[in-house]
Design a protein around this motif. Structure first.
Motif, PDB file in Angstrom:
ATOM      1  N   ARG A 106       0.812  -1.213   0.000  1.00 39.68           N
ATOM      2  CA  ARG A 106       0.000   0.000   0.000  1.00 39.68           C
ATOM      3  C   ARG A 106       0.848   1.267   0.000  1.00 39.68           C
ATOM      4  N   VAL A 107       2.061   1.177   0.569  1.00 43.05           N
ATOM      5  CA  VAL A 107       2.832   2.399   0.829  1.00 43.05           C
ATOM      6  C   VAL A 107       4.175   2.453   0.121  1.00 43.05           C
ATOM      7  N   ALA A 108       4.734   1.304  -0.248  1.00 41.46           N
ATOM      8  CA  ALA A 108       6.061   1.293  -0.859  1.00 41.46           C
ATOM      9  C   ALA A 108       6.014   1.888  -2.271  1.00 41.46           C
ATOM     10  N   SER A 109       7.100   2.562  -2.659  1.00 40.63           N
ATOM     11  CA  SER A 109       7.159   3.067  -4.038  1.00 40.63           C
ATOM     12  C   SER A 109       7.361   1.907  -4.993  1.00 40.63           C
ATOM     13  N   HIS A 110       8.086   0.891  -4.530  1.00 42.45           N
ATOM     14  CA  HIS A 110       8.281  -0.321  -5.321  1.00 42.45           C
ATOM     15  C   HIS A 110       8.467  -1.491  -4.366  1.00 42.45           C
ATOM     16  N   LEU A 111       7.885  -2.614  -4.730  1.00 40.50           N
ATOM     17  CA  LEU A 111       7.962  -3.810  -3.887  1.00 40.50           C
ATOM     18  C   LEU A 111       8.497  -4.976  -4.707  1.00 40.50           C
ATOM     19  N   THR A 112       9.539  -5.605  -4.197  1.00 41.62           N
ATOM     20  CA  THR A 112      10.082  -6.824  -4.799  1.00 41.62           C
ATOM     21  C   THR A 112       9.753  -7.985  -3.885  1.00 41.62           C
ATOM     22  N   VAL A 113       9.062  -8.982  -4.411  1.00 38.20           N
ATOM     23  CA  VAL A 113       8.677 -10.154  -3.631  1.00 38.20           C
ATOM     24  C   VAL A 113       9.507 -11.345  -4.088  1.00 38.20           C
ATOM     25  N   VAL A 114      10.244 -11.927  -3.161  1.00 39.26           N
ATOM     26  CA  VAL A 114      11.075 -13.091  -3.458  1.00 39.26           C
ATOM     27  C   VAL A 114      10.308 -14.327  -3.009  1.00 39.26           C
ATOM     28  N   MET A 115       9.973 -15.178  -3.964  1.00 42.51           N
ATOM     29  CA  MET A 115       9.071 -16.297  -3.706  1.00 42.51           C
ATOM     30  C   MET A 115       9.654 -17.603  -4.240  1.00 42.51           C
ATOM     31  N   ARG A 116       9.659 -18.631  -3.400  1.00 39.20           N
ATOM     32  CA  ARG A 116      10.073 -19.960  -3.851  1.00 39.20           C
ATOM     33  C   ARG A 116       8.872 -20.792  -4.285  1.00 39.20           C
ATOM     34  N   THR A 117       7.774 -20.689  -3.502  1.00 37.61           N
ATOM     35  CA  THR A 117       6.580 -21.494  -3.778  1.00 37.61           C
ATOM     36  C   THR A 117       5.355 -20.598  -3.713  1.00 37.61           C
ATOM     37  N   PRO A 118       4.504 -20.602  -4.739  1.00 41.79           N
ATOM     38  CA  PRO A 118       3.287 -19.792  -4.688  1.00 41.79           C
ATOM     39  C   PRO A 118       2.395 -20.228  -3.530  1.00 41.79           C
ATOM     40  N   ASN A 119       1.785 -19.261  -2.885  1.00 41.10           N
ATOM     41  CA  ASN A 119       0.949 -19.527  -1.725  1.00 41.10           C
ATOM     42  C   ASN A 119      -0.505 -19.712  -2.146  1.00 41.10           C
ATOM     43  N   THR A 120      -1.079 -20.843  -1.786  1.00 41.20           N
ATOM     44  CA  THR A 120      -2.483 -21.108  -2.105  1.00 41.20           C
ATOM     45  C   THR A 120      -3.386 -20.487  -1.038  1.00 41.20           C
ATOM     46  N   ALA A 121      -3.198 -19.207  -0.809  1.00 34.68           N
ATOM     47  CA  ALA A 121      -3.967 -18.486   0.207  1.00 34.68           C
ATOM     48  C   ALA A 121      -5.435 -18.405  -0.192  1.00 34.68           C
ATOM     49  N   ARG A 146       0.658 -16.951 -14.263  1.00 32.43           N
ATOM     50  CA  ARG A 146       1.331 -18.235 -14.485  1.00 32.43           C
ATOM     51  C   ARG A 146       2.115 -18.681 -13.258  1.00 32.43           C
ATOM     52  N   ILE A 147       2.772 -17.712 -12.607  1.00 31.04           N
ATOM     53  CA  ILE A 147       3.603 -18.022 -11.448  1.00 31.04           C
ATOM     54  C   ILE A 147       2.760 -18.259 -10.193  1.00 31.04           C
ATOM     55  N   LEU A 148       1.766 -17.401  -9.991  1.00 30.51           N
ATOM     56  CA  LEU A 148       1.018 -17.418  -8.736  1.00 30.51           C
ATOM     57  C   LEU A 148      -0.048 -18.503  -8.679  1.00 30.51           C
ATOM     58  N   ALA A 149      -0.552 -18.913  -9.817  1.00 30.90           N
ATOM     59  CA  ALA A 149      -1.588 -19.948  -9.855  1.00 30.90           C
ATOM     60  C   ALA A 149      -1.264 -20.930 -10.974  1.00 30.90           C
ATOM     61  N   PRO A 150      -0.188 -21.699 -10.811  1.00 33.31           N
ATOM     62  CA  PRO A 150       0.253 -22.597 -11.882  1.00 33.31           C
ATOM     63  C   PRO A 150      -0.784 -23.680 -12.183  1.00 33.31           C
ATOM     64  N   GLU A 151      -0.818 -24.080 -13.431  1.00 34.77           N
ATOM     65  CA  GLU A 151      -1.779 -25.111 -13.837  1.00 34.77           C
ATOM     66  C   GLU A 151      -1.526 -26.417 -13.092  1.00 34.77           C
ATOM     67  N   LYS A 152      -0.246 -26.725 -12.884  1.00 34.09           N
ATOM     68  CA  LYS A 152       0.123 -27.953 -12.167  1.00 34.09           C
ATOM     69  C   LYS A 152       0.553 -27.599 -10.751  1.00 34.09           C
ATOM     70  N   GLN A 153      -0.029 -28.263  -9.772  1.00 33.68           N
ATOM     71  CA  GLN A 153       0.316 -28.009  -8.380  1.00 33.68           C
ATOM     72  C   GLN A 153       1.786 -28.339  -8.108  1.00 33.68           C
ATOM     73  N   ILE A 154       2.388 -27.573  -7.211  1.00 29.52           N
ATOM     74  CA  ILE A 154       3.743 -27.893  -6.746  1.00 29.52           C
ATOM     75  C   ILE A 154       3.668 -28.837  -5.553  1.00 29.52           C
ATOM     76  N   ASP A 155       2.808 -28.525  -4.608  1.00 33.01           N
ATOM     77  CA  ASP A 155       2.524 -29.392  -3.466  1.00 33.01           C
ATOM     78  C   ASP A 155       1.021 -29.637  -3.433  1.00 33.01           C
ATOM     79  N   PRO A 156       0.595 -30.799  -2.964  1.00 32.97           N
ATOM     80  CA  PRO A 156      -0.853 -31.027  -2.886  1.00 32.97           C
ATOM     81  C   PRO A 156      -1.548 -29.935  -2.089  1.00 32.97           C
ATOM     82  N   PHE A 157      -2.683 -29.497  -2.577  1.00 29.66           N
ATOM     83  CA  PHE A 157      -3.407 -28.392  -1.955  1.00 29.66           C
ATOM     84  C   PHE A 157      -3.731 -28.707  -0.490  1.00 29.66           C
TER      85      PHE A 157
END
Length: 540
Positions: free
Chosen positions: A200-215, A318-329
């Motif tokens: 909400r407040v940062a001028s720029h945000l870099t997110v370092v992600m290994r595994t997409p979160n199924t939030a 493509r990255i955040l909601a991949p067609e193939k799961q990485i870990d079972p939901f």
């Protein structure tokens, strides 16, 4: 140098979270002399320390509260999912209602606990001062499952010239991130919450992600006066219900199998659970979703369908909601979100997906990835988690019979009896730790179940003039086998997860939590009592 002399109590408790406060209250009610030692300046345990932007519980209230009417009859919740400040205020309320403050020592860290075999007593050292000691018959570390933070050994991290904050050690007071270039490493539950606020407040945000979160959607809402009144009317029955369910919620897995239902009905159920918000889509569904690949895949694809509607950038989608799961939901801790995917979809947010662009090293201005790109930022937020479940115990120099440490005992694998005791460490009872339901049950339900068992056990030892109680090696072997057998059920073992210690290099891969549900856990604990504390050696 601390004060010379020793302070004697029946029991010493470490930690002022749900478990520690409940145990202090119940032991005092039972007539024991008790002192609780807390490293922080106030109650709440992890919630006292969780000051990072967006910190909020993902269990809705009033489920996330004690069952004692004295604690809720005059309390009024403000949000369905309270933020950190509201939770701290709740814990302060509990301390006042139970009159616990005179029995707590603040700003004091237990650094060592050594068993004296000749006297059958524990000697507790605080703040690393060998001259400042407490003496007790019963030692009760209630350090929780997230007491020891973890920072991966990133090459060159010490060369970065900007500000660095770990989510588990966020400074007191405001940290101004407005207009800053910020990087967040980690997209677990903490990362999700921090990213939403920082975005909400940062001028720029870099997110370092290994595994997409199924939030899944939190759907937080305010709680008004009439709603609080309704809570109070229902709470007696709700608390009874919580004591019977798998994870200590007022809802449970549904009977039967979802794949036995028609496709249209399944779709209707998915929509109902998803739109309810909270953890219902995860823990209010059918058991086969976490055990059967077909059911699990269908639930994931429904989740993916909903998320893709919210992400406009095709590469991010493509990255955040991949067609193939990485870990079972659902086999990794499900996070709750409010605007997580919209935040990541912002034009001023970049994602470093380390499965495709690994971190090579830190440089003074940011992160260099393996492709040679340097991502620059001013502030680094490490949402890299904890040495979960065991770290709270192993970071204290706890020594039992023969001077053995808990850290050495657990080096090649966890061995406990009932997830509350350890062979070779007499009269030591821990709560919300390894080989107990812990991360698979709500905190207050776990605290009350384990706390009651421990108080009853200590009372039994005292009334019958036993000097000590010690778990047997045989009982530990049996409990470890039982815990791991439960972990083999379903799909959880297929995920790379802190549930199995996978986030800490070199940590043995094993079930750190009791995954067979709270009802069976309580049954096993009661069976030991009914059999005359089977699995324990009681010494006169």
């Amino acid at each position: 140098m601390g004060s010379v002399g020793e302070k004697n109590y029946d029991a010493i408790i470490v930690g002022a979270g749900f478990s520690g406060l409940y145990l202090l209250h119940e032991l005092r009610k039972a007539g024991f002399t008790v002192k609780l030692i807390e490293a922080g300046s106030g109650p709440g345990g992890i919630w006292h320390l969780n000051r990072y932007p967006g910190a909020r519980v993902d269990t809705e209230v009033p489920q996330y509260s004690y069952s004692d009417p004295a604690t809720w009859s005059t309390w009024h919740w403000k949000q369905r999912f309270p933020d950190r400040d509201e939770l701290v205020t709740y814990f302060e309320h509990v301390v006042a209602v139970w009159d616990l403050k005179p029995h707590i020592v603040w700003n004091t860290r237990v650094t060592a606990a050594h068993w004296n075999e000749s006297e059958n007593l524990w000697k507790i050292e605080v703040n690393g001062d060998q001259y400042d000691n407490y003496i007790c018959k019963f030692f009760c570390p209630c350090t929780g499952f997230a007491a020891k933070s973890y920072t991966p050994p990133f090459p060159g991290l010490d060369t970065f010239k900007g500000r660095v904050y770990h989510s588990g050690h966020w400074p007191v007071g405001e940290v101004n991130l407005a207009g800053q270039r910020v990087a967040v490493i980690g997209t677990g539950a903490t990362g999700v919450q921090a990213i939403q606020e920082i975005g909400r407040v940062a001028s720029h945000l870099t997110v370092v992600m290994r595994t997409p979160n199924t939030a899944i959607p939190m759907k937080n809402t305010p709680i008004d006066g009439p709603r609080n009144s309704y809570f109070k009317e229902q709470l007696p029955e709700w608390k009874k219900k919580q004591a019977t369910t798998f994870a200590g919620f007022t809802y449970d897995f549904r009977p039967g199998k979802i794949m036995d239902l028609p496709k249209e009905k399944r779709r209707e159920i998915y929509e109902e659970l998803f739109n309810t918000g909270g953890l219902h889509f995860w823990l209010g569904t059918f058991n086969d979703v976490l055990a059967n690949r077909e059911a699990n895949e269908e639930s994931y694809q429904y989740w993916r369908e909903q998320v893709l509607k919210r992400i406009k950038n095709p590469e991010k989608a493509r990255i955040l909601a991949p067609e193939k799961q990485i870990d079972p939901f659902g086999t990794k801790r499900i996070s709750l979100e409010q605007n997580f995917f919209e935040t990541l979809d912002q034009d001023n947010v970049d994602i470093i997906y380390t499965r495709e662009s690994p971190i090579k090293q830190f440089v003074p201005t940011g992160i260099e990835t393996e492709d040679g790109t340097v991502h620059e930022f001013d502030v680094l937020v490490l949402a890299t988690g904890f040495d979960f479940v065991t770290g709270g115990l192993t970071q204290i120099d706890i020594r039992g019979i023969g001077n053995q440490t808990v850290k050495d005992k657990f080096a090649k694998g966890v061995y406990t009896n009932l997830g509350m005791t350890i062979h070779g460490f007499p009269n030591m009872f821990f709560m919300y730790g390894p080989q107990a339901p812990t991360a698979f049950v709500t905190g207050p339900v776990s605290a009350e179940a384990q706390g009651k068992w421990i108080v009853d056990c200590i009372t039994h030892i005292t009334k019958n003039n036993y000097k000590s109680i010690n778990a047997t090696e045989e009982a530990e072997q049996e409990w470890r086998a039982h815990v791991n057998e439960g972990a083999e059920q379903g799909l959880f073992k297929e995920a790379h997860s802190w549930y199995f210690g996978d986030n800490i290099p070199g940590k043995p891969r094993e079930a750190l939590n009791y995954m067979a549900g709270m009802p069976l856990y309580k049954q096993k604990c009661q069976e030991a009592v009914d059999a005359g504390y089977k699995g324990f050696e009681l010494v006169k």
